[in-house]
Design an enzyme around this catalytic site. Structure first.
Site, PDB file in Angstrom:
ATOM      1  CE  LYS A  15      -2.040  -1.093   3.902  1.00 16.87           C
ATOM      2  NZ  LYS A  15      -1.474  -2.407   4.292  1.00 16.87           N
ATOM      3  NE  ARG A  90      -4.424  -1.721   9.758  1.00 16.55           N
ATOM      4  CZ  ARG A  90      -3.308  -1.245   9.176  1.00 16.55           C
ATOM      5  NH1 ARG A  90      -3.266  -0.008   8.746  1.00 16.55           N
ATOM      6  NH2 ARG A  90      -2.267  -2.019   9.018  1.00 16.55           N
ATOM      7  NE  ARG A 129       7.387  -2.932   5.956  1.00 17.36           N
ATOM      8  CZ  ARG A 129       6.054  -2.885   5.970  1.00 17.36           C
ATOM      9  NH1 ARG A 129       5.394  -2.416   4.946  1.00 17.36           N
ATOM     10  NH2 ARG A 129       5.400  -3.321   7.040  1.00 17.36           N
ATOM     11  NE  ARG A 160       6.248  -0.686  10.101  1.00 19.36           N
ATOM     12  CZ  ARG A 160       5.125  -0.736   9.379  1.00 19.36           C
ATOM     13  NH1 ARG A 160       5.078  -0.144   8.199  1.00 19.36           N
ATOM     14  NH2 ARG A 160       4.073  -1.380   9.822  1.00 19.36           N
ATOM     15  NE  ARG A 171       2.197  -5.177  10.928  1.00 23.32           N
ATOM     16  CZ  ARG A 171       3.332  -5.094  10.229  1.00 23.32           C
ATOM     17  NH1 ARG A 171       4.450  -5.583  10.719  1.00 23.32           N
ATOM     18  NH2 ARG A 171       3.333  -4.501   9.061  1.00 23.32           N
TER      19      ARG A 171
HETATM   20  P1  ADP Z   1       0.888  -2.346   7.716  1.00 26.71           P
HETATM   21  O1  ADP Z   1      -0.263  -2.135   6.783  1.00 26.71           O
HETATM   22  O2  ADP Z   1       2.091  -2.901   7.044  1.00 26.71           O
HETATM   23  O3  ADP Z   1       0.506  -3.138   8.951  1.00 26.71           O
HETATM   24  P2  ADP Z   1       0.732   0.408   8.767  1.00 26.71           P
HETATM   25  O4  ADP Z   1       1.825   1.387   8.843  1.00 26.71           O
HETATM   26  O5  ADP Z   1      -0.443   0.739   7.905  1.00 26.71           O
HETATM   27  O6  ADP Z   1       1.413  -0.952   8.281  1.00 26.71           O
HETATM   28  O7  ADP Z   1       0.174   0.102  10.234  1.00 26.71           O
HETATM   29  C1  ADP Z   1       1.018  -0.213  11.300  1.00 26.71           C
HETATM   30  C2  ADP Z   1       0.223  -0.304  12.606  1.00 26.71           C
HETATM   31  O8  ADP Z   1      -0.378   0.966  12.898  1.00 26.71           O
HETATM   32  C3  ADP Z   1      -0.938  -1.291  12.637  1.00 26.71           C
HETATM   33  O9  ADP Z   1      -0.512  -2.599  12.938  1.00 26.71           O
HETATM   34  C4  ADP Z   1      -1.803  -0.686  13.741  1.00 26.71           C
HETATM   35  O10 ADP Z   1      -1.291  -0.967  15.028  1.00 26.71           O
HETATM   36  C5  ADP Z   1      -1.644   0.816  13.530  1.00 26.71           C
HETATM   37  N1  ADP Z   1      -2.692   1.376  12.621  1.00 26.71           N
HETATM   38  C6  ADP Z   1      -2.466   2.029  11.454  1.00 26.71           C
HETATM   39  N2  ADP Z   1      -3.618   2.400  10.878  1.00 26.71           N
HETATM   40  C7  ADP Z   1      -4.608   1.974  11.705  1.00 26.71           C
HETATM   41  C8  ADP Z   1      -6.028   2.022  11.663  1.00 26.71           C
HETATM   42  N3  ADP Z   1      -6.673   2.611  10.644  1.00 26.71           N
HETATM   43  N4  ADP Z   1      -6.714   1.460  12.676  1.00 26.71           N
HETATM   44  C9  ADP Z   1      -6.105   0.880  13.705  1.00 26.71           C
HETATM   45  N5  ADP Z   1      -4.771   0.787  13.817  1.00 26.71           N
HETATM   46  C10 ADP Z   1      -4.020   1.317  12.826  1.00 26.71           C
END
Ligand code: ADP
Length: 217
Positions: A15, A90, A129, A160, A171
């Protein structure tokens, strides 16, 4: 052309990578809730303290905290030339709340693009990554020819914390349980576009542009 997109996909689906390419192509604003939370943690703000434990372990941040942040962002976002949400919404409540907030601003989504990637490729992508702490650019160890430093600003790249094995498992489980139902939600709203997210970033981007073509006409 003004584009208002949600990029949907499992962790590691690409993404963020596609959002950066789309941003360059359409001049739209890129909002990654994950990046905003990571920045808050780095700055050690109250928000950062609130989200750290959830993020590091791979759990979702509670909807209320996410929506407070997004509603603040939206005020500026709708003034821009379109937007790309990456990692948001999400959960179903986030999606409903988002729709409500957009309609209050007389906006709606152009489409929700789902990047479809198989589980073992997701794990390979995530474990390799690396991110530049300075410019936030993303890399994969396999495509770095000069060691783990950022080719743009030479900063040592980092992994990360939530890309560690246990957090990745959480996740992926969290995605399947809490986020995947959104696909049906957006399919019913006739907003869902699905593309194959395997292959190089350029190959995925070409698929993305071609699937978007009809909705942009
Ligand atoms: P990825 O899609 O690779 O998991 P992100 O950077 O989008 O990476 O998200 C990392 C973390 O940030 C998630 O595992 C969650 O803890 C938090 N997070 C990000 N966006 C949201 C969201 N919309 N709702 C809840 N938690 C979120």
């Amino acid at each position: 052309m003004v584009i208002r997109l949600v990029l949907f996909g499992a962790p590691g689906a690409g993404k963020g990578t596609q959002a950066a390419l789309l941003k360059e192509h359409f001049g739209a604003l890129h909002i990654s809730t994950g990046d905003l939370f990571r920045r808050a943690m780095k700055e050690k703000s109250t928000l950062g303290d609130q989200v750290r434990s959830y993020m590091d372990l791979g759990f979702l941040v509670p909807d209320e905290i996410v929506m407070n942040l997004v509603r603040k962002e939206l005020v500026d976002v709708v003034k821009e030339n379109g937007f790309l949400f990456d990692g948001f919404p999400r959960t179903i409540p986030q999606a409903e709340n988002f729709e409500q907030a957009l309609s209050e601003m007389h906006h709606s989504l152009t489409a929700v693009v789902s990047l479809e990637v198989e589980q073992d490729l997701l794990v390979r992508r995530i474990s390799g990554r690396r991110v530049c702490p300075k410019c936030s650019a993303l890399y994969h160890v396999d495509s770095l020819s000069h060691g783990e430093v950022c080719p743009t600003d030479q900063s040592p790249l980092e992994q990360r914390k939530d890309d560690a094995e246990e957090a990745v498992k959480t996740r992926l489980k969290t995605f399947a349980l809490q986020t995947l139902p959104l696909k049906e939600y957006y399919r019913e709203k006739k907003l869902l576009l699905q593309i194959d997210g395997s292959g190089t970033p350029a190959a995925v981007f070409a698929r993305l542009l071609s699937v978007l073509q009809p909705v942009l006409d």
